[in-house]
Motif scaffolding. Structure first.
Motif, short mmCIF file in Angstrom:
data_model
loop_
_atom_site.label_atom_id
_atom_site.label_comp_id
_atom_site.label_asym_id
_atom_site.label_seq_id
_atom_site.Cartn_x
_atom_site.Cartn_y
_atom_site.Cartn_z
N PHE A 1 0.95 -1.18 0.05
CA PHE A 1 0.07 0.04 0.03
C PHE A 1 0.89 1.27 -0.11
CE2 PHE A 1 1.11 0.59 4.36
CZ PHE A 1 0.89 1.88 4.64
N ARG A 2 1.90 1.12 0.38
CA ARG A 2 2.87 2.39 0.80
C ARG A 2 3.17 2.90 -0.78
NH1 ARG A 2 6.08 1.75 5.62
NH2 ARG A 2 5.84 -0.35 6.34
N GLY A 3 3.58 2.02 -1.76
CA GLY A 3 3.81 2.32 -3.04
C GLY A 3 2.82 3.05 -3.71
N TYR A 4 1.37 2.32 -3.36
CA TYR A 4 0.12 2.68 -4.17
C TYR A 4 -0.24 4.29 -3.47
CZ TYR A 4 -4.92 2.27 -5.35
OH TYR A 4 -5.98 2.47 -6.06
N ASP A 5 -0.12 4.59 -2.47
CA ASP A 5 -0.32 5.64 -1.86
C ASP A 5 0.80 6.79 -2.26
OD1 ASP A 5 -2.84 4.92 -0.30
OD2 ASP A 5 -1.72 5.14 1.57
N ALA A 6 1.94 6.44 -2.43
CA ALA A 6 2.76 7.35 -2.80
C ALA A 6 2.64 7.97 -4.15
CB ALA A 6 4.15 6.64 -2.60
N ILE A 7 2.32 6.75 -5.03
CA ILE A 7 2.00 6.94 -6.53
C ILE A 7 0.73 8.03 -6.60
CG2 ILE A 7 1.48 6.39 -8.75
CD1 ILE A 7 4.43 6.06 -7.93
N LEU A 8 -0.06 7.67 -5.84
CA LEU A 8 -1.45 8.52 -5.84
C LEU A 8 -1.06 9.95 -5.52
CD1 LEU A 8 -4.44 6.64 -4.15
CD2 LEU A 8 -3.93 6.49 -6.63
N THR A 9 -0.21 10.25 -4.41
CA THR A 9 0.00 11.34 -4.03
C THR A 9 0.91 12.16 -5.16
OG1 THR A 9 0.36 10.66 -1.82
CG2 THR A 9 1.63 12.68 -2.30
N ILE A 10 1.85 11.43 -5.82
CA ILE A 10 2.61 12.03 -7.07
C ILE A 10 1.78 12.53 -8.09
CG2 ILE A 10 4.49 11.65 -8.82
CD1 ILE A 10 5.77 10.00 -6.60
N ALA A 11 0.79 11.73 -8.30
CA ALA A 11 -0.21 11.93 -9.61
C ALA A 11 -0.94 12.92 -9.40
CB ALA A 11 -0.88 10.72 -9.90
N GLU A 12 -1.34 13.33 -8.08
CA GLU A 12 -2.25 14.47 -7.71
C GLU A 12 -1.44 15.59 -7.52
OE1 GLU A 12 -5.60 16.87 -6.14
OE2 GLU A 12 -5.30 14.98 -7.23
N ALA A 13 -0.20 15.65 -7.39
CA ALA A 13 0.75 16.84 -7.47
C ALA A 13 0.96 17.20 -8.83
CB ALA A 13 2.03 16.60 -6.63
N ILE A 14 1.05 16.14 -9.63
CA ILE A 14 1.21 16.55 -11.13
C ILE A 14 0.03 17.28 -11.57
CG2 ILE A 14 1.79 15.74 -13.42
CD1 ILE A 14 3.33 13.39 -11.72
N ARG A 15 -1.19 16.73 -11.34
CA ARG A 15 -2.29 17.28 -11.80
C ARG A 15 -2.40 18.68 -11.10
NH1 ARG A 15 -7.10 18.50 -10.27
NH2 ARG A 15 -6.77 18.19 -8.12
N VAL A 16 -2.47 19.00 -9.85
CA VAL A 16 -2.37 20.14 -9.57
C VAL A 16 -1.45 21.21 -10.14
CG1 VAL A 16 -1.99 21.70 -7.17
CG2 VAL A 16 -3.51 19.42 -7.28
N ALA A 17 -0.18 20.85 -10.28
CA ALA A 17 0.93 21.56 -10.98
C ALA A 17 0.37 21.96 -12.40
CB ALA A 17 2.14 20.95 -10.89
N GLY A 18 -0.28 21.02 -12.95
CA GLY A 18 -0.55 21.28 -14.51
C GLY A 18 0.65 21.18 -15.32
N LYS A 19 1.63 20.42 -14.91
CA LYS A 19 2.93 20.29 -15.67
C LYS A 19 3.68 19.37 -15.11
CE LYS A 19 4.84 24.75 -14.66
NZ LYS A 19 5.36 25.91 -15.14
N ILE B 1 6.13 20.74 -9.41
CA ILE B 1 5.36 19.50 -8.72
C ILE B 1 5.79 19.65 -7.26
CG2 ILE B 1 5.80 16.89 -8.13
CD1 ILE B 1 6.33 16.60 -11.20
N ARG B 2 7.27 20.02 -6.95
CA ARG B 2 7.45 20.43 -5.42
C ARG B 2 6.46 21.47 -4.74
NH1 ARG B 2 10.17 23.55 -2.02
NH2 ARG B 2 10.37 25.19 -3.45
N GLU B 3 6.19 22.39 -5.52
CA GLU B 3 5.26 23.48 -4.98
C GLU B 3 3.92 22.84 -4.80
OE1 GLU B 3 5.55 26.27 -4.01
OE2 GLU B 3 7.79 26.31 -4.34
N ALA B 4 3.44 21.99 -5.62
CA ALA B 4 1.84 21.31 -5.60
C ALA B 4 2.01 20.47 -4.76
CB ALA B 4 1.74 20.70 -7.30
N LEU B 5 2.99 19.62 -4.20
CA LEU B 5 2.87 18.73 -3.07
C LEU B 5 2.40 19.40 -1.72
CD1 LEU B 5 6.31 16.41 -3.95
CD2 LEU B 5 3.83 15.56 -3.93
N TRP B 6 2.51 20.67 -1.64
CA TRP B 6 2.24 21.20 -0.55
C TRP B 6 0.67 21.20 -0.56
CZ3 TRP B 6 5.07 20.92 3.58
CH2 TRP B 6 6.48 21.26 3.45
N LYS B 7 0.12 21.45 -1.85
CA LYS B 7 -1.39 21.57 -2.03
C LYS B 7 -2.29 20.12 -2.01
CE LYS B 7 -0.07 25.76 -4.43
NZ LYS B 7 -0.21 26.43 -5.72
#
Length: 378
Positions: free
Chosen positions: A306-324, A330-336
């Motif tokens: 599950f650790r890998g699953y949650d981490a990839i969900l997190t990264i994908a969401e940050a990329i979506r929020v970043a828009g690029k 991505i670093r800035e978006a991870l805070w959001k």
């Protein structure tokens, strides 16, 4: 920033814009002393990528996981991260399982300016070192100890004196320090503290030394493989202490080949697939579990996967929020990021020196008892 780092960052950004996939780099121990855990984490990451891609990917592109084996070795972990950043031009990373491996790669994240989501490592130093490219979804040993503190008083017979058997690295020693501190604060005596190298298979000397201490509880910290050996050997040597393991690893081999009859051990885990209804977001946990089952993977491996699953969900969401798919964005978006994961809510609080904070999420902790090959969630 170093010239090499600036060049790598620029190349990464240009490549991310041009490629047909969104790349995520992964550094995990797929061979070596903790390969079982690293492999499960990687499988969890693959399932998350599959789930996301079936829903359309991120930014209209499929996720592509670029996976490197860090071989359960800090030097190899550094090499794997450099390959992923410089050769594969990944804009974000997940890794690197062990605290020792993660601490080793952290300077490279700063040098090249690439964020990493840390899915397993628990050393407090990871988020207090002042590395703004680190975002951890797993709990620190201090957080785990504090979570367990609320359960200690309910033990019957009571916990009065505690020994420790810890893997001799940043993770094991850090966990022992934090749990010792917690027990002392509750007025519980500390007995003997023993260590073992990560590749040790014969623990008879350590267990013999622990056998006559008069303690009622033994705290063990290590990976799946060594936990299994420690518990089996403790049962064979009739070590009298109640065994409690920390760090989230579960000795799955004892399900099919149990320790001595009647021998019970307890395990602090961060996801308990035997009681999915106790997850904060059962629907997310079930989606992960369905993917795990579809791949025919060992059921208890989900406590790591599950650790890998949650981490990839997190990264994908940050990329979506970043828009690029660019490192700084991505670093800035991870805070959001604010999303539901298998372990619970994922959002990052700031930890570390002002202006160079790392991100730390606050996961949940469960206790699973294993007796005669049968697990039960407390």
């Amino acid at each position: 920033m170093h010239l090499a780092g600036a060049a790598a960052l620029l190349a990464s950004a240009m490549t991310a814009q041009a490629q047909d996939t969104v790349k995520i780099g992964i550094s995990e121990p797929l061979t070596g002393a903790v390969a079982a855990s690293g492999t499960y984490v990687t499988e969890g990451a693959k399932i998350a990528a599959d789930v996301i891609n079936k829903k359309g990917g991120v930014l209209g592109k499929p996720l592509e996981l670029v996976i490197e084996d860090n071989k359960s070795n800090p030097r190899e972990a550094v090499n794997s991260v450099e390959k992923l950043i410089l050769r594969d031009k990944v804009p974000v990373l997940m890794g690197a399982w062990s605290s020792t491996y993660t601490l080793a790669v952290m300077p490279k994240l700063e040098e090249y300016g690439v964020p990493m989501v840390v899915e397993t490592a628990s050393s407090g130093k990871i988020t207090t070192a002042g590395n703004p490219w680190i975002f951890r979804t797993s709990p620190t040993s201090e957080m785990e100890a504090k979570a367990f503190a609320s359960l200690v008083d309910a033990y019957d017979p009571a916990i009065k004196k505690v020994d420790f058997l810890s893997v001799n690295n940043d993770w094991g020693l850090g966990a022992a320090t934090e749990f010792k501190k917690m027990f002392e604060a509750k007025g519980i005596a500390i007995g003997r503290m023993e260590t073992m190298t990560a590749d040790a298979t014969d623990l008879s000397a350590q267990l013999a030394a622990l056998k006559g201490t008069g303690s009622d509880t033994l705290i063990i910290t290590s990976g799946i493989e060594q936990l299994t050996l420690a518990i089996r050997q403790a049962s064979e040597q009739k070590v009298p202490q109640r065994v409690i393991t920390t760090g989230g690893s579960f000795p799955e081999l004892l399900l099919k080949a149990p320790a001595a009859k009647g021998y019970a051990s307890q395990h602090l885990v961060f996801f308990a697939p035997w009681a999915v209804e106790k997850a904060k977001h059962p629907e997310v946990a079930k989606e992960f579990m369905e993917g795990w089952t579809a791949k025919g993977l060992d059921f208890p491996g989900q406590t790591e996967g599950f650790r890998g699953y949650d981490a990839i969900l997190t990264i994908a969401e940050a990329i979506r929020v970043a828009g690029k798919a660019e490192p700084e964005a991505i670093r800035e978006a991870l805070w959001k990021v604010d999303l539901a994961g298998v372990n619970g809510d994922i959002a990052f609080a700031k930890v570390g020196p002002e202006g160079k904070e790392s991100g730390q999420a606050a996961p949940n902790v469960y206790v699973v008892e294993l007796k005669d090959g049968v697990p039960s969630v407390k």
